[in-house]
Design a protein around this motif. Structure first.
Motif, PDB file in Angstrom:
ATOM      1  N   ILE A  71     -65.046  -0.977  44.199  1.00 41.06           N
ATOM      2  CA  ILE A  71     -64.173  -0.579  43.085  1.00 41.06           C
ATOM      3  C   ILE A  71     -64.166   0.930  42.853  1.00 41.06           C
ATOM      4  CG2 ILE A  71     -64.042  -0.603  40.547  1.00 41.06           C
ATOM      5  CD1 ILE A  71     -64.338  -3.608  40.642  1.00 41.06           C
ATOM      6  N   PRO A  72     -65.328   1.610  42.789  1.00 34.60           N
ATOM      7  CA  PRO A  72     -65.280   3.059  42.535  1.00 34.60           C
ATOM      8  C   PRO A  72     -64.497   3.831  43.590  1.00 34.60           C
ATOM      9  CG  PRO A  72     -67.502   2.219  42.219  1.00 34.60           C
ATOM     10  CD  PRO A  72     -66.709   1.127  42.851  1.00 34.60           C
ATOM     11  N   PHE A  73     -64.587   3.411  44.859  1.00 33.12           N
ATOM     12  CA  PHE A  73     -63.875   4.111  45.923  1.00 33.12           C
ATOM     13  C   PHE A  73     -62.365   3.892  45.804  1.00 33.12           C
ATOM     14  CE2 PHE A  73     -68.160   3.425  47.482  1.00 33.12           C
ATOM     15  CZ  PHE A  73     -68.472   4.671  48.020  1.00 33.12           C
ATOM     16  N   ALA A  74     -61.962   2.675  45.469  1.00 30.88           N
ATOM     17  CA  ALA A  74     -60.541   2.407  45.255  1.00 30.88           C
ATOM     18  C   ALA A  74     -60.041   3.169  44.030  1.00 30.88           C
ATOM     19  CB  ALA A  74     -60.312   0.904  45.082  1.00 30.88           C
ATOM     20  N   LEU A  75     -60.874   3.245  43.019  1.00 32.53           N
ATOM     21  CA  LEU A  75     -60.509   3.946  41.782  1.00 32.53           C
ATOM     22  C   LEU A  75     -60.238   5.420  42.045  1.00 32.53           C
ATOM     23  CD1 LEU A  75     -60.209   3.051  38.838  1.00 32.53           C
ATOM     24  CD2 LEU A  75     -62.560   3.759  38.433  1.00 32.53           C
ATOM     25  N   ARG A  76     -61.011   6.016  42.951  1.00 32.52           N
ATOM     26  CA  ARG A  76     -60.812   7.439  43.282  1.00 32.52           C
ATOM     27  C   ARG A  76     -59.479   7.674  43.983  1.00 32.52           C
ATOM     28  NH1 ARG A  76     -63.265  10.219  39.973  1.00 32.52           N
ATOM     29  NH2 ARG A  76     -62.838  12.028  41.289  1.00 32.52           N
ATOM     30  N   SER A  77     -58.916   6.641  44.597  1.00 35.52           N
ATOM     31  CA  SER A  77     -57.614   6.775  45.253  1.00 35.52           C
ATOM     32  C   SER A  77     -56.467   6.656  44.257  1.00 35.52           C
ATOM     33  CB  SER A  77     -57.443   5.690  46.341  1.00 35.52           C
ATOM     34  OG  SER A  77     -58.421   5.812  47.338  1.00 35.52           O
ATOM     35  N   VAL A  78     -56.674   5.883  43.188  1.00 38.03           N
ATOM     36  CA  VAL A  78     -55.585   5.577  42.262  1.00 38.03           C
ATOM     37  C   VAL A  78     -55.506   6.576  41.110  1.00 38.03           C
ATOM     38  CG1 VAL A  78     -54.600   3.800  40.744  1.00 38.03           C
ATOM     39  CG2 VAL A  78     -55.778   3.133  42.844  1.00 38.03           C
ATOM     40  N   ILE A  79     -56.648   6.988  40.556  1.00 37.87           N
ATOM     41  CA  ILE A  79     -56.653   7.844  39.358  1.00 37.87           C
ATOM     42  C   ILE A  79     -55.858   9.135  39.550  1.00 37.87           C
ATOM     43  CG2 ILE A  79     -58.127   9.258  37.862  1.00 37.87           C
ATOM     44  CD1 ILE A  79     -60.203   7.093  37.954  1.00 37.87           C
ATOM     45  N   PRO A  80     -56.040   9.895  40.653  1.00 38.79           N
ATOM     46  CA  PRO A  80     -55.265  11.135  40.804  1.00 38.79           C
ATOM     47  C   PRO A  80     -53.758  10.898  40.808  1.00 38.79           C
ATOM     48  CG  PRO A  80     -57.086  11.089  42.366  1.00 38.79           C
ATOM     49  CD  PRO A  80     -57.007   9.729  41.757  1.00 38.79           C
ATOM     50  N   GLU A  81     -53.312   9.775  41.390  1.00 41.24           N
ATOM     51  CA  GLU A  81     -51.876   9.499  41.437  1.00 41.24           C
ATOM     52  C   GLU A  81     -51.342   9.088  40.074  1.00 41.24           C
ATOM     53  OE1 GLU A  81     -50.185  10.316  44.107  1.00 41.24           O
ATOM     54  OE2 GLU A  81     -52.148  10.934  44.877  1.00 41.24           O
ATOM     55  N   LEU A 103     -44.460   3.619  41.549  1.00 44.67           N
ATOM     56  CA  LEU A 103     -44.890   4.951  41.956  1.00 44.67           C
ATOM     57  C   LEU A 103     -46.323   4.946  42.490  1.00 44.67           C
ATOM     58  CD1 LEU A 103     -43.411   7.160  39.073  1.00 44.67           C
ATOM     59  CD2 LEU A 103     -42.677   7.126  41.466  1.00 44.67           C
ATOM     60  N   LEU A 104     -47.103   3.985  42.048  1.00 47.49           N
ATOM     61  CA  LEU A 104     -48.509   3.909  42.451  1.00 47.49           C
ATOM     62  C   LEU A 104     -48.728   2.976  43.638  1.00 47.49           C
ATOM     63  CD1 LEU A 104     -50.161   3.649  38.911  1.00 47.49           C
ATOM     64  CD2 LEU A 104     -50.126   5.649  40.398  1.00 47.49           C
ATOM     65  N   LYS A 105     -47.644   2.428  44.202  1.00 43.21           N
ATOM     66  CA  LYS A 105     -47.773   1.418  45.256  1.00 43.21           C
ATOM     67  C   LYS A 105     -48.601   1.921  46.430  1.00 43.21           C
ATOM     68  CE  LYS A 105     -44.419   0.755  48.073  1.00 43.21           C
ATOM     69  NZ  LYS A 105     -43.090   0.439  48.657  1.00 43.21           N
ATOM     70  N   ASN A 106     -48.288   3.112  46.935  1.00 33.16           N
ATOM     71  CA  ASN A 106     -49.000   3.631  48.102  1.00 33.16           C
ATOM     72  C   ASN A 106     -50.475   3.867  47.816  1.00 33.16           C
ATOM     73  OD1 ASN A 106     -46.743   3.545  49.684  1.00 33.16           O
ATOM     74  ND2 ASN A 106     -46.304   5.723  49.597  1.00 33.16           N
ATOM     75  N   SER A 107     -50.784   4.422  46.644  1.00 34.86           N
ATOM     76  CA  SER A 107     -52.192   4.680  46.306  1.00 34.86           C
ATOM     77  C   SER A 107     -52.959   3.374  46.119  1.00 34.86           C
ATOM     78  CB  SER A 107     -52.294   5.552  45.054  1.00 34.86           C
ATOM     79  OG  SER A 107     -51.776   4.889  43.929  1.00 34.86           O
ATOM     80  N   LEU A 108     -52.296   2.347  45.581  1.00 35.00           N
ATOM     81  CA  LEU A 108     -52.950   1.050  45.431  1.00 35.00           C
ATOM     82  C   LEU A 108     -53.237   0.425  46.795  1.00 35.00           C
ATOM     83  CD1 LEU A 108     -50.893  -0.443  42.459  1.00 35.00           C
ATOM     84  CD2 LEU A 108     -53.304   0.177  42.415  1.00 35.00           C
ATOM     85  N   ILE A 109     -52.267   0.537  47.711  1.00 39.20           N
ATOM     86  CA  ILE A 109     -52.485   0.018  49.070  1.00 39.20           C
ATOM     87  C   ILE A 109     -53.595   0.798  49.766  1.00 39.20           C
ATOM     88  CG2 ILE A 109     -51.432  -0.325  51.341  1.00 39.20           C
ATOM     89  CD1 ILE A 109     -48.765  -0.746  49.922  1.00 39.20           C
ATOM     90  N   THR A 110     -53.602   2.141  49.568  1.00 34.41           N
ATOM     91  CA  THR A 110     -54.661   2.966  50.149  1.00 34.41           C
ATOM     92  C   THR A 110     -56.029   2.535  49.633  1.00 34.41           C
ATOM     93  OG1 THR A 110     -53.180   4.865  50.372  1.00 34.41           O
ATOM     94  CG2 THR A 110     -55.536   5.316  50.386  1.00 34.41           C
ATOM     95  N   GLY A 111     -56.128   2.345  48.308  1.00 38.25           N
ATOM     96  CA  GLY A 111     -57.386   1.895  47.718  1.00 38.25           C
ATOM     97  C   GLY A 111     -57.817   0.540  48.243  1.00 38.25           C
ATOM     98  N   ALA A 112     -56.834  -0.373  48.407  1.00 35.52           N
ATOM     99  CA  ALA A 112     -57.154  -1.703  48.927  1.00 35.52           C
ATOM    100  C   ALA A 112     -57.605  -1.630  50.383  1.00 35.52           C
ATOM    101  CB  ALA A 112     -55.934  -2.612  48.802  1.00 35.52           C
ATOM    102  N   MET A 113     -56.989  -0.749  51.172  1.00 33.23           N
ATOM    103  CA  MET A 113     -57.386  -0.586  52.570  1.00 33.23           C
ATOM    104  C   MET A 113     -58.807  -0.037  52.677  1.00 33.23           C
ATOM    105  SD  MET A 113     -54.900  -1.635  54.533  1.00 33.23           S
ATOM    106  CE  MET A 113     -54.951  -0.841  56.133  1.00 33.23           C
ATOM    107  N   PHE A 114     -59.123   0.951  51.823  1.00 35.70           N
ATOM    108  CA  PHE A 114     -60.491   1.468  51.787  1.00 35.70           C
ATOM    109  C   PHE A 114     -61.465   0.356  51.420  1.00 35.70           C
ATOM    110  CE2 PHE A 114     -59.091   6.031  51.388  1.00 35.70           C
ATOM    111  CZ  PHE A 114     -59.835   6.476  52.458  1.00 35.70           C
ATOM    112  N   ALA A 115     -61.088  -0.443  50.419  1.00 35.09           N
ATOM    113  CA  ALA A 115     -61.943  -1.549  49.990  1.00 35.09           C
ATOM    114  C   ALA A 115     -62.151  -2.541  51.123  1.00 35.09           C
ATOM    115  CB  ALA A 115     -61.319  -2.244  48.778  1.00 35.09           C
TER     116      ALA A 115
END
Length: 559
Positions: A442-452, A482-494
Motif C-alpha cells: 500500500i505505501p508504495f502504491a500510495l507514493r504513485s497516486v498522491i503526487p498525481e 485523470l488518475l487512471k494511469n497513476s492507479l494502474i502504475t501503483g497496482a503494477m508496482f503492487a
C-alpha cells in the motif's frame, strides 16, 4: 459578517478515505500490536518484562544489533561509491544512450531480493560465470574470487540493489540546482576541483544524506540477502534472528522483543529521513534550465564509457546469468553442461521433477493469484487514502504519515504479526498472506497516486461545480479518469512487489503455502540452481514487463 472558511478540493470527500484508513488500521495495527504484545509476556500469556529486559541487555543481542548497523553502514558506503559517479555523469553530461544507462541502472530496484541472491550465486560463485572466465583467462584450476557467504557478498549485493537509489535521487537534485554560483566562481578563476569541493559538494550534501539514510534503512531491514549470502551465524542480523526465533526456536516472546528493539531503530532512521527530506525541499532554489554538456576531452569520454560498461556488467551480468543457466543441464555438480529445456518442462508439469520442482507450477499459480488480489485491492485503497492526504495542513500530513506507517516496519515483523494471528486461524493461510502483502504494498502504491492527485488543477473542480455537478459526481467523472494511469502504475508496482515478496511470506507461511520466492529459496538451499533459475527467469520476465508498462504510463502522464 461571518467569515466563510474556504474548503479544500478534497475535504468534502474525506469520508471516502475513512473505510480505507480503518482497513489499514485493522490489517496493520492489529498484527503489529499482537507482535509487540508478545514481548510483554512470559510465553504462557502472563504479563512479564523478563524476556524484554533480557533481550535488551543480552550481549548476543547487542552483538547482532551492532553487526546489523555495521553491515548497513558498509553497504551504504559501497552504494555511494558506485552511485555518486553515476549521479555526476547523469547530472552534468549529455550523451547518446543516457536514457539506456538510467533504465539499466533502475532494473535492480524492480527485482525481488531472492532473484538478486540467485543472480549473485550464479555470477560470483566459486563455479560462477565470472570465476570460470577468470580461471580460463589466467589458466588456473582454482576459483580466483571467493565472494559468496561472506560480509563482502552481503555488501556487494546490497550495493547492487541500492546504488540506483543514490544515483537517481542525487542526479535529479543535481540537475535542478542553480548553476550560477559555480559559473561565478569559474569566472573569478577558481579551478573545477575547488568549485566542486567548496560550492557543489556542500550544496549536494542534503541530497546525499537523504538518499544515504534511505539506503541505510533498506540495508538495515534486509533479509533474503543476509539469509542466503551470509552463510552462517557470524553474519546474523536483527531480521534473520527474528525469523530464527519465531520459526525455528518457536520463541514468540523472544522474537517479539527483538522486533520491538529493531522497530525503535527503524523509527529513528525513518524520522531522520523525513527530517532530511524536509530540509532537502527547503534548502535549494531550483532552476528549470538544463546546463548539461557533451563529455569534454578524452578523459570525460573515457569516464562516461567506462562507467556505462561497468554498470551494464555489474547489473546485467547476474540477471543474464540466471536466464542462461535456466537453459542448461549438467550430468553432475561439476560435469559439463549442455542446452536443455528440462527445468521448464518440470516447471510446467510436462516432466516429472524432484525436490521443490514438483511444487513449482503450484507456486507459480499461487504467486499470480496472490499478486493479482493484492494489486486489485490496492487500487481502491490507495485512491481513497490519496484523496484524504492530498490537501494541505497538519491533518493531511498526519494522515499521510498513517498511510506510510507500514514502511517503518520491516516485512519480517509484519509477517511475524500475521504468524501470531495464524495460530488462531489455522485454515486462513492464503488469506493472511494476501492481507500481509496488501499492507506491505500500500505505501508504495500510495507514493504513485498522491503526487498525481495534487497535480489536478483546482480550476477543473471549480468549473464543474459552477456547472451544477455535485462533489461526488466530479470525483468519479473528472478526478478518477485523470488518475487512471497513476492507479494502474501503483497496482503494477503492487503486483511486482507481491510477486517477489519473500520476507513476510517465509515468516508467516508453513510448508502448505508455496510461492515463487519460497520455492526458489528451497531450490537454492538444495543446490538445484538450474531449477531456481527457470523460476527466476519467469520472475525476471514479469518484473521487466511491469517495469516497461509503468515507465510507459509515466511517460503518458507527463505528455
Amino acid at each position: 459578517m461571518k467569515r466563510i472558511r474556504k474548503q479544500s478540493p478534497n475535504e468534502s470527500l474525506a469520508w471516502i478515505s475513512l473505510p480505507a484508513f480503518l482497513i489499514l488500521a485493522v490489517l496493520f495495527l492489529i498484527p503489529l500490536c499482537m507482535t509487540l504484545g508478545q514481548a510483554f509476556t512470559d510465553g504462557r500469556g502472563n504479563f512479564s518484562l523478563v524476556t524484554l529486559k533480557a533481550t535488551f541487555i543480552r550481549p548476543y543481542t547487542l552483538s547482532v544489533l551492532g553487526f546489523t548497523l555495521r553491515q548497513a553502514l558498509y553497504s551504504t558506503l559501497a552504494s555511494l561509491a558506485i552511485g555518486l559517479p553515476g549521479a555526476y555523469i547523469l547530472a552534468t553530461y549529455r550523451f547518446p544512450g543516457k536514457r539506456i544507462v538510467k533504465a539499466v541502472a533502475t532494473v535492480p530496484f524492480v527485482l525481488p531480493s531472492i532473484l538478486v541472491v540467485l543472480g549473485f550465486v550464479i555470477f560470483y560463485g566459486n563455479n560462477g560465470i565470472l570465476n570460470r572466465m577468470m580461471m580460463a583467462f589466467l589458466h588456473k584450476d582454482e576459483p580466483v574470487f571467493h565472494v559468496l557467504y561472506s560480509l563482502g557478498a552481503i555488501i556487494l549485493a546490497h550495493a547492487f540493489y541500492n546504488f540506483p537509489v543514490i544515483m537517481n535521487l542525487v542526479s535529479t537534485y543535481w540537475e535542478q540546482m542553480d548553476p550560477h554560483p559555480e559559473q561565478a566562481a569559474l569566472t573569478l578563476g577558481a579551478s573545477r576541483g575547488t568549485i566542486f569541493r567548496t560550492i557543489t559538494l556542500p550544496r549536494l550534501l542534503p541530497a546525499i544524506l537523504s538518499a544515504s539514510t534511505l539506503v541505510f534503512l533498506f540495508c538495515y531491514n534486509s533479509f533474503a540477502i543476509i539469509l542466503v549470502l551470509g552463510g552462517g551465524p557470524a553474519y546474523t542480523t536483527m531480521e534473520t534472528e527474528i525469523y530464527r526465533k519465531a520459526r525455528m526456536s518457536l520463541d514468540g516472546p523472544g522474537a517479539a522483543s527483538l522486533a520491538l528493539m529493531s522497530m525503535l531503530v527503524t523509527v529513528l532512521l525513518l524520522v531522520l529521513y523525513l527530517l532530511l527530506q524536509k530540509n532537502l525541499k527547503s534548502h535549494e532554489d531550483f532552476t528549470n534550465s538544463q546546463h548539461q554538456a557533451q563529455p569534454s576531452g578524452t578523459l570525460g569520454r573515457i569516464l562516461v564509457i567506462l562507467y556505462s560498461v561497468l554498470t551494464a556488467v555489474f547489473v546485467l551480468g547476474p540477471i543474464i546469468s540466471v536466464v542462461a543457466r535456466s537453459f542448461t543441464m549438467t550430468t553432475g555438480r561439476s560435469g559439463p553442461s549442455h542446452w536443455s529445456l528440462t527445468w521448464y518442462k518440470q516447471l510446467f508439469g510436462l516432466l516429472a521433477g524432484k525436490d521443490s520442482m514438483n511444487s513449482a507450477w503450484i507456486a507459480l499459480k499461487n504467486s499470480m493469484a496472490i499478486a493479482l488480489l493484492a494489486a486489485f485491492l490496492t487500487i481502491p485503497t490507495s485512491l481513497s487514502l490519496a484523496t484524504a492526504v492530498s490537501g494541505k495542513g497538519w491533518l493531511s500530513s498526519l494522515l499521510e504519515l498513517v498511510g506510510m506507517l507500514p514502511m517503518a516496519v520491516s516485512s519480517v515483523i509484519i509477517g511475524l504479526g500475521y504468524f501470531f494471528i495464524a495460530r488462531h486461524f489455522p485454515k486462513g493461510g492464503y488469506i493472511l498472506v494476501v492481507l500481509a502483502h496488501l499492507v506491505i504494498v500500500i505505501p508504495f502504491a500510495l507514493r504513485s497516486v498522491i503526487p498525481e492527485v495534487r497535480k489536478i488543477p483546482v480550476q477543473y473542480l471549480a468549473a464543474a461545480k459552477t456547472l451544477g455537478a455535485d462533489r461526488f459526481h466530479v470525483f468519479w467523472t473528472i478526478e478518477v479518469p485523470l488518475l487512471k494511469n497513476s492507479l494502474i502504475t501503483g497496482a503494477m508496482f503492487a503486483f511486482a512487489l507481491s510477486l517477489g515478496e519473500l520476507n513476510a511470506t517465509l515468516t508467516l507461511s508453513d510448508s502448505t503455502i508455496v510461492t515463487i520466492p519460497i520455492v526458489m529459496y528451497q531450490l537454492i538451499g538444495a543446490y538445484n540452481y538450474q531449477g531456481a533459475c527457470a523460476l527466476g527467469t519467469i520472475l525476471i520476465i514479469m518484473s521487466l514487463v511491469v517495469f516497461f508498462v509503468t515507465e510507459t504510463l509515466k511517460g503518458k502522464e507527463h505528455d
